[in-house]
Scaffold this motif. Structure first.
Motif, PDB file in Angstrom:
ATOM      1  N   HIS A  47       0.819  -1.208   0.000  1.00  0.00           N
ATOM      2  CA  HIS A  47       0.000   0.000   0.000  1.00  0.00           C
ATOM      3  C   HIS A  47       0.856   1.263   0.000  1.00  0.00           C
ATOM      4  O   HIS A  47       0.362   2.350   0.254  1.00  0.00           O
ATOM      5  CB  HIS A  47      -0.932   0.015   1.213  1.00  0.00           C
ATOM      6  CG  HIS A  47      -2.067  -0.940   1.090  1.00  0.00           C
ATOM      7  ND1 HIS A  47      -3.013  -1.111   2.063  1.00  0.00           N
ATOM      8  CD2 HIS A  47      -2.413  -1.806   0.099  1.00  0.00           C
ATOM      9  CE1 HIS A  47      -3.889  -2.017   1.695  1.00  0.00           C
ATOM     10  NE2 HIS A  47      -3.536  -2.459   0.501  1.00  0.00           N
ATOM     11  N   LYS A  48       2.157   1.074  -0.249  1.00  0.00           N
ATOM     12  CA  LYS A  48       3.119   2.186  -0.279  1.00  0.00           C
ATOM     13  C   LYS A  48       3.335   2.831   1.083  1.00  0.00           C
ATOM     14  O   LYS A  48       3.813   3.956   1.176  1.00  0.00           O
ATOM     15  CB  LYS A  48       2.675   3.291  -1.281  1.00  0.00           C
ATOM     16  CG  LYS A  48       2.358   2.787  -2.674  1.00  0.00           C
ATOM     17  CD  LYS A  48       3.580   2.289  -3.392  1.00  0.00           C
ATOM     18  CE  LYS A  48       3.266   1.890  -4.831  1.00  0.00           C
ATOM     19  NZ  LYS A  48       4.422   1.280  -5.508  1.00  0.00           N
ATOM     20  N   GLU A  49       2.967   2.125   2.149  1.00  0.00           N
ATOM     21  CA  GLU A  49       3.168   2.628   3.499  1.00  0.00           C
ATOM     22  C   GLU A  49       4.505   2.128   4.045  1.00  0.00           C
ATOM     23  O   GLU A  49       4.906   0.990   3.759  1.00  0.00           O
ATOM     24  CB  GLU A  49       2.039   2.160   4.422  1.00  0.00           C
ATOM     25  CG  GLU A  49       0.681   2.750   4.094  1.00  0.00           C
ATOM     26  CD  GLU A  49       0.634   4.242   4.255  1.00  0.00           C
ATOM     27  OE1 GLU A  49       1.278   4.761   5.196  1.00  0.00           O
ATOM     28  OE2 GLU A  49      -0.033   4.915   3.442  1.00  0.00           O
ATOM     29  N   PRO A  50       5.232   2.948   4.820  1.00  0.00           N
ATOM     30  CA  PRO A  50       6.535   2.515   5.335  1.00  0.00           C
ATOM     31  C   PRO A  50       6.421   1.351   6.309  1.00  0.00           C
ATOM     32  O   PRO A  50       5.450   1.261   7.062  1.00  0.00           O
ATOM     33  CB  PRO A  50       7.062   3.777   6.038  1.00  0.00           C
ATOM     34  CG  PRO A  50       5.847   4.581   6.354  1.00  0.00           C
ATOM     35  CD  PRO A  50       4.882   4.314   5.257  1.00  0.00           C
ATOM     36  N   VAL A  51       7.405   0.486   6.282  1.00  0.00           N
ATOM     37  CA  VAL A  51       7.458  -0.638   7.218  1.00  0.00           C
ATOM     38  C   VAL A  51       8.570  -0.351   8.220  1.00  0.00           C
ATOM     39  O   VAL A  51       9.756  -0.403   7.885  1.00  0.00           O
ATOM     40  CB  VAL A  51       7.721  -1.969   6.481  1.00  0.00           C
ATOM     41  CG1 VAL A  51       7.800  -3.121   7.487  1.00  0.00           C
ATOM     42  CG2 VAL A  51       6.631  -2.235   5.441  1.00  0.00           C
ATOM     43  N   ALA A  52       8.181  -0.030   9.428  1.00  0.00           N
ATOM     44  CA  ALA A  52       9.160   0.290  10.474  1.00  0.00           C
ATOM     45  C   ALA A  52       9.624  -0.976  11.178  1.00  0.00           C
ATOM     46  O   ALA A  52       8.924  -1.987  11.194  1.00  0.00           O
ATOM     47  CB  ALA A  52       8.544   1.256  11.482  1.00  0.00           C
ATOM     48  N   GLN A  53      10.841  -0.909  11.745  1.00  0.00           N
ATOM     49  CA  GLN A  53      11.381  -2.005  12.545  1.00  0.00           C
ATOM     50  C   GLN A  53      11.499  -3.318  11.771  1.00  0.00           C
ATOM     51  O   GLN A  53      11.424  -4.402  12.354  1.00  0.00           O
ATOM     52  CB  GLN A  53      10.517  -2.231  13.793  1.00  0.00           C
ATOM     53  CG  GLN A  53      10.370  -1.013  14.690  1.00  0.00           C
ATOM     54  CD  GLN A  53      11.709  -0.570  15.297  1.00  0.00           C
ATOM     55  OE1 GLN A  53      12.336  -1.321  16.006  1.00  0.00           O
ATOM     56  NE2 GLN A  53      12.118   0.652  14.999  1.00  0.00           N
ATOM     57  N   ALA A  54      11.690  -3.221  10.445  1.00  0.00           N
ATOM     58  CA  ALA A  54      11.960  -4.424   9.654  1.00  0.00           C
ATOM     59  C   ALA A  54      13.434  -4.793   9.836  1.00  0.00           C
ATOM     60  O   ALA A  54      14.309  -3.931   9.844  1.00  0.00           O
ATOM     61  CB  ALA A  54      11.643  -4.189   8.188  1.00  0.00           C
ATOM     62  N   LYS A  55      13.721  -6.063   9.974  1.00  0.00           N
ATOM     63  CA  LYS A  55      15.079  -6.536  10.236  1.00  0.00           C
ATOM     64  C   LYS A  55      15.821  -6.730   8.905  1.00  0.00           C
ATOM     65  O   LYS A  55      15.313  -7.384   7.990  1.00  0.00           O
ATOM     66  CB  LYS A  55      15.029  -7.849  11.002  1.00  0.00           C
ATOM     67  CG  LYS A  55      16.370  -8.357  11.485  1.00  0.00           C
ATOM     68  CD  LYS A  55      16.237  -9.717  12.150  1.00  0.00           C
ATOM     69  CE  LYS A  55      15.436  -9.624  13.431  1.00  0.00           C
ATOM     70  NZ  LYS A  55      15.369 -10.939  14.126  1.00  0.00           N
ATOM     71  N   ILE A  56      17.022  -6.139   8.785  1.00  0.00           N
ATOM     72  CA  ILE A  56      17.836  -6.259   7.573  1.00  0.00           C
ATOM     73  C   ILE A  56      19.131  -6.999   7.907  1.00  0.00           C
ATOM     74  O   ILE A  56      19.921  -6.545   8.736  1.00  0.00           O
ATOM     75  CB  ILE A  56      18.173  -4.873   6.972  1.00  0.00           C
ATOM     76  CG1 ILE A  56      16.889  -4.113   6.637  1.00  0.00           C
ATOM     77  CG2 ILE A  56      19.044  -5.021   5.744  1.00  0.00           C
ATOM     78  CD1 ILE A  56      17.127  -2.719   6.102  1.00  0.00           C
ATOM     79  N   LYS A  57      19.323  -8.147   7.255  1.00  0.00           N
ATOM     80  CA  LYS A  57      20.562  -8.914   7.405  1.00  0.00           C
ATOM     81  C   LYS A  57      21.381  -8.794   6.121  1.00  0.00           C
ATOM     82  O   LYS A  57      20.819  -8.778   5.026  1.00  0.00           O
ATOM     83  CB  LYS A  57      20.253 -10.387   7.691  1.00  0.00           C
ATOM     84  CG  LYS A  57      19.592 -10.622   9.035  1.00  0.00           C
ATOM     85  CD  LYS A  57      19.349 -12.111   9.276  1.00  0.00           C
ATOM     86  CE  LYS A  57      18.705 -12.354  10.638  1.00  0.00           C
ATOM     87  NZ  LYS A  57      18.436 -13.807  10.868  1.00  0.00           N
ATOM     88  N   ILE A  58      22.703  -8.699   6.275  1.00  0.00           N
ATOM     89  CA  ILE A  58      23.600  -8.459   5.134  1.00  0.00           C
ATOM     90  C   ILE A  58      24.481  -9.685   4.916  1.00  0.00           C
ATOM     91  O   ILE A  58      25.029 -10.253   5.874  1.00  0.00           O
ATOM     92  CB  ILE A  58      24.484  -7.216   5.388  1.00  0.00           C
ATOM     93  CG1 ILE A  58      23.604  -6.029   5.796  1.00  0.00           C
ATOM     94  CG2 ILE A  58      25.323  -6.879   4.168  1.00  0.00           C
ATOM     95  CD1 ILE A  58      24.313  -4.992   6.602  1.00  0.00           C
ATOM     96  N   PHE A  59      24.600 -10.071   3.645  1.00  0.00           N
ATOM     97  CA  PHE A  59      25.467 -11.207   3.281  1.00  0.00           C
ATOM     98  C   PHE A  59      26.352 -10.799   2.111  1.00  0.00           C
ATOM     99  O   PHE A  59      25.886 -10.142   1.165  1.00  0.00           O
ATOM    100  CB  PHE A  59      24.617 -12.422   2.890  1.00  0.00           C
ATOM    101  CG  PHE A  59      23.806 -12.987   4.020  1.00  0.00           C
ATOM    102  CD1 PHE A  59      24.297 -14.018   4.800  1.00  0.00           C
ATOM    103  CD2 PHE A  59      22.549 -12.466   4.318  1.00  0.00           C
ATOM    104  CE1 PHE A  59      23.545 -14.526   5.850  1.00  0.00           C
ATOM    105  CE2 PHE A  59      21.799 -12.964   5.357  1.00  0.00           C
ATOM    106  CZ  PHE A  59      22.292 -14.006   6.132  1.00  0.00           C
ATOM    107  N   ILE A  60      27.611 -11.183   2.179  1.00  0.00           N
ATOM    108  CA  ILE A  60      28.544 -10.956   1.071  1.00  0.00           C
ATOM    109  C   ILE A  60      29.031 -12.318   0.596  1.00  0.00           C
ATOM    110  O   ILE A  60      29.660 -13.064   1.360  1.00  0.00           O
ATOM    111  CB  ILE A  60      29.723 -10.073   1.509  1.00  0.00           C
ATOM    112  CG1 ILE A  60      29.205  -8.695   1.959  1.00  0.00           C
ATOM    113  CG2 ILE A  60      30.729  -9.911   0.370  1.00  0.00           C
ATOM    114  CD1 ILE A  60      30.281  -7.767   2.454  1.00  0.00           C
TER     115      ILE A  60
END
Length: 581
Positions: A47-60
């Protein structure tokens, strides 16, 4: 031989110095130094609404990357309240050119999403690499969704059919959702419904403070006898003509309900109305039911007249004047329709009036219903006038309406305390309806929880599908569904549930940017409450007092009188909205 050895050592030293200098002069690209890489963007829902407190994990290259933050290393970061994130990575030069950087974004009630970048996706500036992205998370029906939905519906049933006190039902539902989130949800994210921080943020303090301020003002004013005096004046104006008295009563109730809480208005007027009706020799319900209908119509006309309007105005940032301009005219037409309808329904009862000496009865009322404290009344009306002026100007001043209410309440409260005209302890304990305020707070948490798990998104999508992006259909759908639902269940939780849905539809349906869907919701939720005796709080309070005094009406007896006029007023509102929007 020694000289030869010393020359060899000197030569080695010179060569070492040269090679060291050469190495130091070599550009960073030729060394295994760290490259600064920046990834930033926003996480939104469908719905184009922001998602707060979403967890972002990074992989290389499939290996977890820990982000260094002050004092510690983190294996993941969280998006901000507006859904934004900003990552700074330090990657060896050689590795960066051949690396695949992946971000895995996850949050309870959303599908886990993975995005990847290679060296070619980055823009370079000043030997730094940048990439901007927007991530769309799709909803998923996980255990948190089903638990929140079931708890919400059970709480709704308990509230609507009064199987449990509404404050207790809302508190129980909110507490269960939070407890599950922080027990099972701690070990399994699929069971996390809502965080404590999100629950607190879901509470609209503008609504809470506005209600509290108005409760204090009304609680002080009622000690002056103003409402009883107004009832006497209404009869004096009618000169014993009961139908005219009913019109005056309805008009007074509608106007008062537009600027004060309609529940409090009916609470104060009901005993006086019953007493006058008995003196006239008619059934008090013939005056009380029209007053109930008028109070809900009048309360619809302004931002502060009815709790659903307070909630809509606060959520959608609508001003007092916008409510008056868009709702007052159609409410006036509905009130005139009620006058005509009342003539046909209750005229036979009004004809039973048995007052022989009208002047003597007026004198009796004058003696009985007098202003008890003119000084407090004068000061109270002055403060009330200032508060209403601030309500009118709050859009210009960019001020929340709760500030105006609290300002007036505090001044009047302080004056009453200093002059000792009002028992402050009694006012705080009895006139501020703490159970109602707590109900609103827990209700906001309940709605925030089902919004968090995606239930309201699903409902909004279904309404959008049914309306086929057609504004006419959407207006009618929201108006009639709101009216029907509010007739049988409490319109406050229904309105709270609809707020995010209408906000989304206002954005996506062509032509809805005028705000017409907000007016459809307000008219449906407020006027629909006239349909049954449980449709609005004013109905329950008034009929409860009447029953306690020996004048009872049945559920279907009230519907027989109220449902036809409710349908007529909703038809009028539908025509109004389609003609002028």
């Amino acid at each position: 031989m020694l000289k030869l050895f010393l020359k060899a050592v000197s030569l080695c030293a010179i060569l070492t110095l040269v090679f060291t200098s050469f190495a130091m002069a070599t550009p960073p690209e030729t060394q295994n130094s760290l490259q600064k890489v920046f990834i930033f963007g926003k996480v939104i829902d469908t719905h184009k609404e922001p998602v707060a407190q979403a967890k972002i994990k990074i992989f290389i290259n499939g290996n977890p990357y820990h982000v260094e933050t002050p004092g510690k290393s983190k294996e993941h970061l969280l998006t901000e309240e507006d859904g934004s994130f900003y990552l700074t990575l330090d990657i060896p030069n050689k590795e960066f050119s051949e690396s695949k950087i992946s971000l895995i974004i996850e949050k309870s009630a959303y599908k886990k999403t993975k995005i990847s970048f290679t060296h070619s996706d980055f823009a370079q500036k000043d030997n730094k690499y940048f990439v901007q992205t927007e991530v769309i998370l799709k909803r998923t029906l996980n255990p948190a969704f089903w638990i929140a939905t079931i708890v919400f519906l059970l709480a709704y049933i308990l509230i609507s059919f009064e199987l449990l006190h509404r404050t207790l039902a809302a508190m129980l539902g909110a507490a269960i959702m939070l407890a599950i989130s922080y027990t099972i949800g701690t070990f399994n994210p699929d069971y996390h419904i809502i965080s404590y921080e999100s629950a607190i943020k879901a509470i609209d303090m503008n609504v809470i403070f506005l209600l509290m301020g108005m409760m204090i003002i009304i609680g002080i004013l009622k000690n002056t006898g103003i409402f009883q005096w107004c009832a006497y004046k209404c009869y004096q104006l009618s000169r014993g003509k009961v139908f005219l008295l009913s019109i005056i009563f309805m008009s007074f109730t509608a106007i008062t309900s537009a600027f004060l809480d309609n529940v409090t208005t009916m609470l104060l007027l009901t005993p006086v109305t019953v007493e006058i009706a008995l003196a006239l020799g008619i059934n008090p319900l013939s005056l009380l039911i029209p007053e109930i209908l008028a109070s809900n119509i009048g309360g619809t006309a302004t931002l502060i007249g009815d709790p659903p309007n307070i909630m809509i105005g606060s959520y959608a940032k609508l001003t007092f004047l916008q409510f008056v301009e868009n709702l007052a005219p159609v409410c006036l037409i509905s009130l005139l329709m009620l006058f005509v309808y009342n003539r046909f329904v209750f005229q036979s009862e009004y004809n039973k009036s048995k007052i022989d000496n009208v002047e003597a009865f007026i004198e009796k009322l004058r003696q009985e219903y007098q202003i008890t404290d003119k000084t407090l009344l004068t000061f109270g009306l002055l403060i009330m006038g200032i508060v209403i002026l601030m309500f009118v100007l709050h859009g210009v001043l960019h001020m929340e309406v709760s500030i105006a209410a609290l300002f007036g309440a505090s001044i009047l409260f302080a004056y009453s305390a200093v002059t000792k005209k009002v028992d402050i302890a009694h006012l705080v304990e009895k006139d501020i309806e703490w159970l109602t305020l707590l109900f609103f707070m827990f209700l906001f948490i309940l709605v925030g929880a089902v919004e968090s798990v995606g239930l309201l998104d699903m409902v909004a999508d279904e309404v959008l599908r049914l309306s086929h992006d057609n504004l006419t259909v959407a207006i009618s759908l929201i108006l009639w569904v709101s009216a029907i639902m509010s007739a049988f269940i409490d319109n406050i939780p229904f309105t709270a549930t609809m707020l995010p849905i209408v906000a989304y539809l206002t954005k996506v349906i062509p032509g809805a940017e005028s705000g017409v869907l907000w007016w459809a919701l307000a008219l449906g939720a407020c006027l629909g409450g006239n349909g049954t005796m449980i449709g609005a709080s004013a109905n329950v309070v008034t009929l409860g007092i009447a029953e306690a005094m020996g004048y009872r009406t049945t559920f279907f007896g009230f519907m027989k009188i109220a449902t036809p006029i409710t349908i007529l007023t909703i038809i009028i509102c539908n025509i109004w909205l389609l003609l002028f929007y």
